[in-house]
Design a protein around this motif. Structure first.
Motif, PDB file in Angstrom:
ATOM      1  N   TYR A   1      -6.399  -0.608  11.068  1.00  0.00           N
ATOM      2  CA  TYR A   1      -5.270  -0.246  10.219  1.00  0.00           C
ATOM      3  C   TYR A   1      -5.349   1.247   9.910  1.00  0.00           C
ATOM      4  O   TYR A   1      -6.396   1.753   9.491  1.00  0.00           O
ATOM      5  CB  TYR A   1      -5.292  -1.046   8.914  1.00  0.00           C
ATOM      6  CG  TYR A   1      -4.196  -0.658   7.946  1.00  0.00           C
ATOM      7  CD1 TYR A   1      -2.876  -1.018   8.189  1.00  0.00           C
ATOM      8  CD2 TYR A   1      -4.487   0.093   6.808  1.00  0.00           C
ATOM      9  CE1 TYR A   1      -1.858  -0.651   7.313  1.00  0.00           C
ATOM     10  CE2 TYR A   1      -3.473   0.464   5.919  1.00  0.00           C
ATOM     11  CZ  TYR A   1      -2.169   0.087   6.188  1.00  0.00           C
ATOM     12  OH  TYR A   1      -1.165   0.464   5.324  1.00  0.00           O
TER      13      TYR A   1
ATOM     14  N   VAL B   1      -0.802   6.369   8.200  1.00  0.00           N
ATOM     15  CA  VAL B   1       0.457   6.167   8.915  1.00  0.00           C
ATOM     16  C   VAL B   1       1.648   6.374   7.986  1.00  0.00           C
ATOM     17  O   VAL B   1       2.738   6.748   8.435  1.00  0.00           O
ATOM     18  CB  VAL B   1       0.501   4.755   9.552  1.00  0.00           C
ATOM     19  CG1 VAL B   1       0.648   3.662   8.497  1.00  0.00           C
ATOM     20  CG2 VAL B   1       1.616   4.665  10.593  1.00  0.00           C
ATOM     21  N   LYS B   2       1.450   6.144   6.677  1.00  0.00           N
ATOM     22  CA  LYS B   2       2.528   6.357   5.711  1.00  0.00           C
ATOM     23  C   LYS B   2       2.467   7.795   5.192  1.00  0.00           C
ATOM     24  O   LYS B   2       1.427   8.247   4.740  1.00  0.00           O
ATOM     25  CB  LYS B   2       2.412   5.364   4.564  1.00  0.00           C
ATOM     26  CG  LYS B   2       2.615   3.914   4.997  1.00  0.00           C
ATOM     27  CD  LYS B   2       2.546   2.965   3.810  1.00  0.00           C
ATOM     28  CE  LYS B   2       2.793   1.534   4.256  1.00  0.00           C
ATOM     29  NZ  LYS B   2       2.730   0.574   3.125  1.00  0.00           N
ATOM     30  N   ASN B   3       3.594   8.456   5.231  1.00  0.00           N
ATOM     31  CA  ASN B   3       3.654   9.861   4.849  1.00  0.00           C
ATOM     32  C   ASN B   3       3.992   9.996   3.361  1.00  0.00           C
ATOM     33  O   ASN B   3       5.078  10.440   2.989  1.00  0.00           O
ATOM     34  CB  ASN B   3       4.694  10.590   5.717  1.00  0.00           C
ATOM     35  CG  ASN B   3       4.645  12.082   5.512  1.00  0.00           C
ATOM     36  OD1 ASN B   3       3.625  12.646   5.127  1.00  0.00           O
ATOM     37  ND2 ASN B   3       5.772  12.743   5.749  1.00  0.00           N
ATOM     38  N   HIS B   4       3.050   9.607   2.501  1.00  0.00           N
ATOM     39  CA  HIS B   4       3.286   9.695   1.068  1.00  0.00           C
ATOM     40  C   HIS B   4       3.179  11.147   0.590  1.00  0.00           C
ATOM     41  O   HIS B   4       2.407  11.934   1.128  1.00  0.00           O
ATOM     42  CB  HIS B   4       2.271   8.837   0.299  1.00  0.00           C
ATOM     43  CG  HIS B   4       2.504   7.374   0.454  1.00  0.00           C
ATOM     44  ND1 HIS B   4       1.498   6.478   0.767  1.00  0.00           N
ATOM     45  CD2 HIS B   4       3.625   6.617   0.350  1.00  0.00           C
ATOM     46  CE1 HIS B   4       1.980   5.252   0.834  1.00  0.00           C
ATOM     47  NE2 HIS B   4       3.266   5.310   0.592  1.00  0.00           N
TER      48      HIS B   4
ATOM     49  N   LYS C   1       0.188  10.330  -6.526  1.00  0.00           N
ATOM     50  CA  LYS C   1       0.982   9.838  -5.395  1.00  0.00           C
ATOM     51  C   LYS C   1       2.399   9.549  -5.890  1.00  0.00           C
ATOM     52  O   LYS C   1       2.607   8.696  -6.739  1.00  0.00           O
ATOM     53  CB  LYS C   1       0.368   8.574  -4.796  1.00  0.00           C
ATOM     54  CG  LYS C   1       1.097   8.105  -3.545  1.00  0.00           C
ATOM     55  CD  LYS C   1       0.372   6.966  -2.833  1.00  0.00           C
ATOM     56  CE  LYS C   1       0.624   5.659  -3.549  1.00  0.00           C
ATOM     57  NZ  LYS C   1       0.083   4.507  -2.781  1.00  0.00           N
TER      58      LYS C   1
ATOM     59  N   ASP D   1       6.059   8.180  -6.220  1.00  0.00           N
ATOM     60  CA  ASP D   1       6.760   6.943  -5.858  1.00  0.00           C
ATOM     61  C   ASP D   1       7.984   6.801  -6.754  1.00  0.00           C
ATOM     62  O   ASP D   1       7.881   6.396  -7.916  1.00  0.00           O
ATOM     63  CB  ASP D   1       5.844   5.730  -6.020  1.00  0.00           C
ATOM     64  CG  ASP D   1       6.409   4.480  -5.352  1.00  0.00           C
ATOM     65  OD1 ASP D   1       7.644   4.424  -5.160  1.00  0.00           O
ATOM     66  OD2 ASP D   1       5.634   3.570  -5.029  1.00  0.00           O
TER      67      ASP D   1
ATOM     68  N   THR E   1      -4.004   7.272   1.262  1.00  0.00           N
ATOM     69  CA  THR E   1      -3.139   7.533   2.408  1.00  0.00           C
ATOM     70  C   THR E   1      -2.983   9.027   2.701  1.00  0.00           C
ATOM     71  O   THR E   1      -1.966   9.462   3.234  1.00  0.00           O
ATOM     72  CB  THR E   1      -1.746   6.906   2.174  1.00  0.00           C
ATOM     73  OG1 THR E   1      -1.195   7.427   0.953  1.00  0.00           O
ATOM     74  CG2 THR E   1      -1.851   5.400   2.065  1.00  0.00           C
ATOM     75  N   LYS E   2      -3.993   9.793   2.337  1.00  0.00           N
ATOM     76  CA  LYS E   2      -3.990  11.237   2.602  1.00  0.00           C
ATOM     77  C   LYS E   2      -5.426  11.687   2.839  1.00  0.00           C
ATOM     78  O   LYS E   2      -6.345  11.237   2.161  1.00  0.00           O
ATOM     79  CB  LYS E   2      -3.400  11.989   1.407  1.00  0.00           C
ATOM     80  CG  LYS E   2      -3.381  13.513   1.572  1.00  0.00           C
ATOM     81  CD  LYS E   2      -2.797  14.176   0.348  1.00  0.00           C
ATOM     82  CE  LYS E   2      -2.798  15.695   0.467  1.00  0.00           C
ATOM     83  NZ  LYS E   2      -1.970  16.170   1.595  1.00  0.00           N
TER      84      LYS E   2
END
Length: 232
Positions: A137, A141-144, A170, A172, A201-202
């Motif tokens: 995984y 892959v998510k560009n937060h 982050k 949102d 995610t970074k």
């Protein structure tokens, strides 16, 4: 002139001795153990209770406010579930460029192994034998979008390492709970990324977290806390 030279030589030797002592006290560690727990305030619990039903209703709106799914979720008593979550221990072990991470509860391993490369966001899922890689995984892959706030004046010593405060926010705009806040004390003397310990995610390289607190912006009274309890 001779006296000045003697003083300079003395200061040089003291400096070398201090550097050697610092190195001996803090050799390059390869194993870390974190205690993970939930921390909450009374105001946080009340805040969560006031939000729980509306969050469930919003999530399952297509089935109506009194849907069977909503009723089952409300019966779980989410507040008790979160505030009474048992403590666990997160183990991080370094082998060359590979980072192995796993979880224990009451001395027993739960789940399987994660293997992460130092500069990669790929989580490799392994069984307990460490021989079968059954899933991958990509964390990145998510560009937060993140905001990073560094405060090197806020210093805390943890296990012999001087750490400074680093906060990641982050963004949102769609969540009912707002942004996710990662407040941590990190050291740049251990060349490992933050995602060695928590799924982030970074890529934030060479800022190894020694203490982490994670919460949602609109639910600040409830947080996950990771505390370093062992280092080798």
């Amino acid at each position: 002139m001779k006296h000045i030279n003697y003083i300079l030589i003395f200061l040089f030797l003291v400096c070398c001795s201090s550097t050697k002592k610092l190195t001996e006290n803090n050799p390059k560690p390869t194993k870390f153990v974190f205690k993970k727990s939930m921390v909450s305030s009374q105001s946080g619990i009340l805040d969560l209770e006031s939000k729980t039903d509306s969050l469930i209703d919003t999530t399952y709106k297509p089935n109506g406010k009194d849907s069977l799914m909503n009723k089952k979720l409300k019966e779980i008593q989410m507040t008790n579930f979160l505030t009474q979550t048992p403590e666990t221990e997160i183990y991080v072990e370094i082998q060359n460029d590979s980072i192995w991470r796993y979880t224990k509860q009451k001395g027993k391993m739960i789940g399987d192994y994660f293997m992460i490369q130092k500069n990669s966001g790929i989580l490799n899922y392994y069984d307990k034998s460490k021989s079968v890689n059954y899933r991958k995984y990509d964390l990145f892959v998510k560009n937060h979008e993140y905001e990073i706030v560094e405060n090197r004046k806020d210093i805390k010593e943890i296990k012999g390492f001087d750490c400074y405060k680093l906060t990641l926010i982050k963004k949102d705009t769609e969540s009912d709970l707002g942004n996710t806040i990662y407040e941590m004390y990190v050291t740049d003397r251990i060349e490992l990324p933050i995602h060695s310990v928590i799924n982030l995610t970074k890529l934030v390289p060479n800022n190894f977290p020694m203490e982490i607190k994670v919460w949602e912006e609109k639910l600040s009274g409830m947080a996950e806390l990771y505390e370093l309890i062992e280092i080798e």
